[in-house]
Design a protein around this motif. Structure first.
Motif, PDB file in Angstrom:
ATOM      1  N   ARG A 206      74.091  28.250  35.926  1.00 20.50           N
ATOM      2  CA  ARG A 206      72.665  28.496  36.164  1.00 20.50           C
ATOM      3  C   ARG A 206      72.093  27.529  37.197  1.00 20.50           C
ATOM      4  N   LEU A 207      71.573  28.082  38.283  1.00 18.22           N
ATOM      5  CA  LEU A 207      70.854  27.274  39.248  1.00 18.22           C
ATOM      6  C   LEU A 207      69.594  26.755  38.576  1.00 18.22           C
ATOM      7  N   SER A 208      69.410  25.435  38.547  1.00 15.93           N
ATOM      8  CA  SER A 208      68.264  24.867  37.842  1.00 15.93           C
ATOM      9  C   SER A 208      66.990  25.045  38.649  1.00 15.93           C
ATOM     10  N   SER A 209      65.863  24.872  37.976  1.00 14.52           N
ATOM     11  CA  SER A 209      64.579  24.983  38.671  1.00 14.52           C
ATOM     12  C   SER A 209      64.460  23.900  39.743  1.00 14.52           C
ATOM     13  N   ALA A 210      64.960  22.705  39.446  1.00 17.60           N
ATOM     14  CA  ALA A 210      64.905  21.617  40.431  1.00 17.60           C
ATOM     15  C   ALA A 210      65.755  21.935  41.651  1.00 17.60           C
ATOM     16  N   GLU A 211      66.936  22.543  41.416  1.00 20.74           N
ATOM     17  CA  GLU A 211      67.812  22.904  42.534  1.00 20.74           C
ATOM     18  C   GLU A 211      67.162  23.968  43.406  1.00 20.74           C
TER      19      GLU A 211
ATOM     20  N   ILE B 264      77.437  25.464  43.964  1.00 23.61           N
ATOM     21  CA  ILE B 264      78.354  24.591  44.718  1.00 23.61           C
ATOM     22  C   ILE B 264      78.312  24.875  46.211  1.00 23.61           C
ATOM     23  N   LEU B 265      78.246  26.145  46.598  1.00 28.55           N
ATOM     24  CA  LEU B 265      78.184  26.477  48.027  1.00 28.55           C
ATOM     25  C   LEU B 265      76.739  26.366  48.482  1.00 28.55           C
ATOM     26  N   ALA B 266      76.217  25.171  48.363  1.00 31.02           N
ATOM     27  CA  ALA B 266      74.801  24.881  48.557  1.00 31.02           C
ATOM     28  C   ALA B 266      74.558  24.249  49.922  1.00 31.02           C
ATOM     29  N   PRO B 267      73.303  24.046  50.278  1.00 28.59           N
ATOM     30  CA  PRO B 267      72.988  23.360  51.530  1.00 28.59           C
ATOM     31  C   PRO B 267      73.641  21.972  51.569  1.00 28.59           C
ATOM     32  N   GLY B 268      74.217  21.627  52.699  1.00 25.83           N
ATOM     33  CA  GLY B 268      74.919  20.364  52.835  1.00 25.83           C
ATOM     34  C   GLY B 268      76.368  20.433  52.434  1.00 25.83           C
ATOM     35  N   VAL B 269      76.777  21.550  51.817  1.00 24.17           N
ATOM     36  CA  VAL B 269      78.170  21.737  51.420  1.00 24.17           C
ATOM     37  C   VAL B 269      78.781  22.904  52.197  1.00 24.17           C
ATOM     38  N   ALA B 270      78.268  24.105  51.973  1.00 31.81           N
ATOM     39  CA  ALA B 270      78.780  25.284  52.674  1.00 31.81           C
ATOM     40  C   ALA B 270      78.064  25.524  53.995  1.00 31.81           C
ATOM     41  N   PHE B 271      76.821  25.026  54.093  1.00 30.43           N
ATOM     42  CA  PHE B 271      76.026  25.283  55.297  1.00 30.43           C
ATOM     43  C   PHE B 271      74.870  24.295  55.371  1.00 30.43           C
ATOM     44  N   THR B 272      74.247  24.271  56.522  1.00 31.70           N
ATOM     45  CA  THR B 272      72.982  23.550  56.675  1.00 31.70           C
ATOM     46  C   THR B 272      71.984  24.489  57.324  1.00 31.70           C
ATOM     47  N   HIS B 273      70.726  24.248  57.029  1.00 31.22           N
ATOM     48  CA  HIS B 273      69.656  25.032  57.639  1.00 31.22           C
ATOM     49  C   HIS B 273      69.283  24.431  58.989  1.00 31.22           C
TER      50      HIS B 273
ATOM     51  N   GLN C  44      66.550  23.836  61.093  1.00 29.70           N
ATOM     52  CA  GLN C  44      65.104  23.871  60.907  1.00 29.70           C
ATOM     53  C   GLN C  44      64.379  24.439  62.118  1.00 29.70           C
ATOM     54  N   ALA C  45      64.960  24.275  63.293  1.00 23.66           N
ATOM     55  CA  ALA C  45      64.295  24.749  64.514  1.00 23.66           C
ATOM     56  C   ALA C  45      64.359  26.271  64.636  1.00 23.66           C
ATOM     57  N   GLY C  46      65.541  26.821  64.419  1.00 25.91           N
ATOM     58  CA  GLY C  46      65.705  28.261  64.636  1.00 25.91           C
ATOM     59  C   GLY C  46      65.799  29.091  63.386  1.00 25.91           C
ATOM     60  N   GLY C  47      65.937  28.423  62.236  1.00 24.58           N
ATOM     61  CA  GLY C  47      66.008  29.154  60.982  1.00 24.58           C
ATOM     62  C   GLY C  47      67.370  29.731  60.668  1.00 24.58           C
ATOM     63  N   ARG C  48      68.338  29.528  61.551  1.00 18.85           N
ATOM     64  CA  ARG C  48      69.663  30.090  61.294  1.00 18.85           C
ATOM     65  C   ARG C  48      70.458  29.171  60.371  1.00 18.85           C
ATOM     66  N   ILE C  49      71.593  29.656  59.910  1.00 15.40           N
ATOM     67  CA  ILE C  49      72.455  28.896  59.007  1.00 15.40           C
ATOM     68  C   ILE C  49      73.671  28.414  59.790  1.00 15.40           C
ATOM     69  N   VAL C  50      73.979  27.121  59.658  1.00 16.32           N
ATOM     70  CA  VAL C  50      75.109  26.522  60.359  1.00 16.32           C
ATOM     71  C   VAL C  50      76.244  26.299  59.350  1.00 16.32           C
ATOM     72  N   PRO C  51      77.424  26.890  59.560  1.00 17.02           N
ATOM     73  CA  PRO C  51      78.549  26.722  58.637  1.00 17.02           C
ATOM     74  C   PRO C  51      78.986  25.265  58.524  1.00 17.02           C
ATOM     75  N   GLU C  52      79.310  24.843  57.303  1.00 15.89           N
ATOM     76  CA  GLU C  52      79.747  23.470  57.066  1.00 15.89           C
ATOM     77  C   GLU C  52      81.026  23.377  56.238  1.00 15.89           C
ATOM     78  N   LEU C  53      81.533  24.505  55.773  1.00 19.79           N
ATOM     79  CA  LEU C  53      82.719  24.488  54.912  1.00 19.79           C
ATOM     80  C   LEU C  53      83.996  24.556  55.763  1.00 19.79           C
ATOM     81  N   THR C  54      83.972  23.869  56.877  1.00 18.87           N
ATOM     82  CA  THR C  54      85.044  23.971  57.864  1.00 18.87           C
ATOM     83  C   THR C  54      86.318  23.254  57.441  1.00 18.87           C
TER      84      THR C  54
END
Length: 200
Positions: free
Chosen positions: A51-56, A105-114, A116-126
């Motif tokens: 369960r994704l928590s409310s804080a997450e 687990i496949l959360a921001p900073g792990v699988a991808f980053t946002h 902020q300028a363009g709103g796109r998703i940058v892959p990070e699970l490389t």
């Protein structure tokens, strides 16, 4: 034999005596016999909360995103070169606990980053250069592929795989018509899994 790698096997089945557990054991045995190291993450046995928590959720766009609730598993994922998912398909989809693994687990900073300028998703699970799914379904092949359009493979291939290494080795091995599979058919599938993994 290929270069030594470190694999995270994620097992998602509530029964310790399940066929999925046998597949996970066969995968681990084969990879280790081939010189690789393996970390088995049994989501049920380790009492993973899907369960994704409310804080997450509230902090999903925070930078940095708070991973403290799942830090241990994130560390294990980041240490891996390969990810092997072992699960049954229920209602043409993932078990809820595995979907929760993706959500938390496949959360921001792990699988991808946002971006902020363009709103796109940058892959990070490389770090993941191998992504395999070892699965089963109670439905026959034609129903999964021709009628449903193989939704699980489509999500993995078009979704999660796109966050991994550009040179990703992706494969999905499925035992169809599982509910009517004879012991011989199950053994044949296990042999197929071992043969396929031995080539990694």
């Amino acid at each position: 034999m290929s270069d030594r790698r470190h694999f995270l096997i994620v097992l998602a089945h509530p029964l310790e005596t399940s066929f999925a557990a046998s597949v996970a054991a066969a995968a681990r045995e084969t990879l280790e016999a081939n010189g690789h190291s393996v970390d088995l993450l049994d989501l049920y046995r380790e009492d993973f909360d899907p369960r994704l928590s409310s804080a997450e959720r509230v902090g999903y766009f925070d930078s940095p995103y708070d991973l403290s609730g799942v830090a241990g598993i994130v560390t294990r994922l980041r240490a891996a070169d390969g990810l092997v998912l072992v699960f049954p398909q229920w209602w043409f989809n993932f078990p809820a606990i595995l979907k929760g693994f993706f959500d938390r687990i496949l959360a921001p900073g792990v699988a991808f980053t946002h971006d902020q300028a363009g709103g796109r998703i940058v892959p990070e699970l490389t770090n993941i250069n191998t992504l395999w799914a070892l699965t089963s379904t109670g439905s026959p092949w034609w129903l999964v592929h021709l009628y449903m359009g193989n939704p699980v493979r489509r999500l993995l291939k078009r979704g999660i795989a796109n966050f991994c290494s550009k040179s990703l080795n992706f494969r999905m091995l499925t035992l169809h018509d599982m509910d009517r599979a004879t012991p011989a058919k199950r053994e044949a599938h296990l042999a197929r899994v071992k043969k396929s993994l031995s080539a990694i």
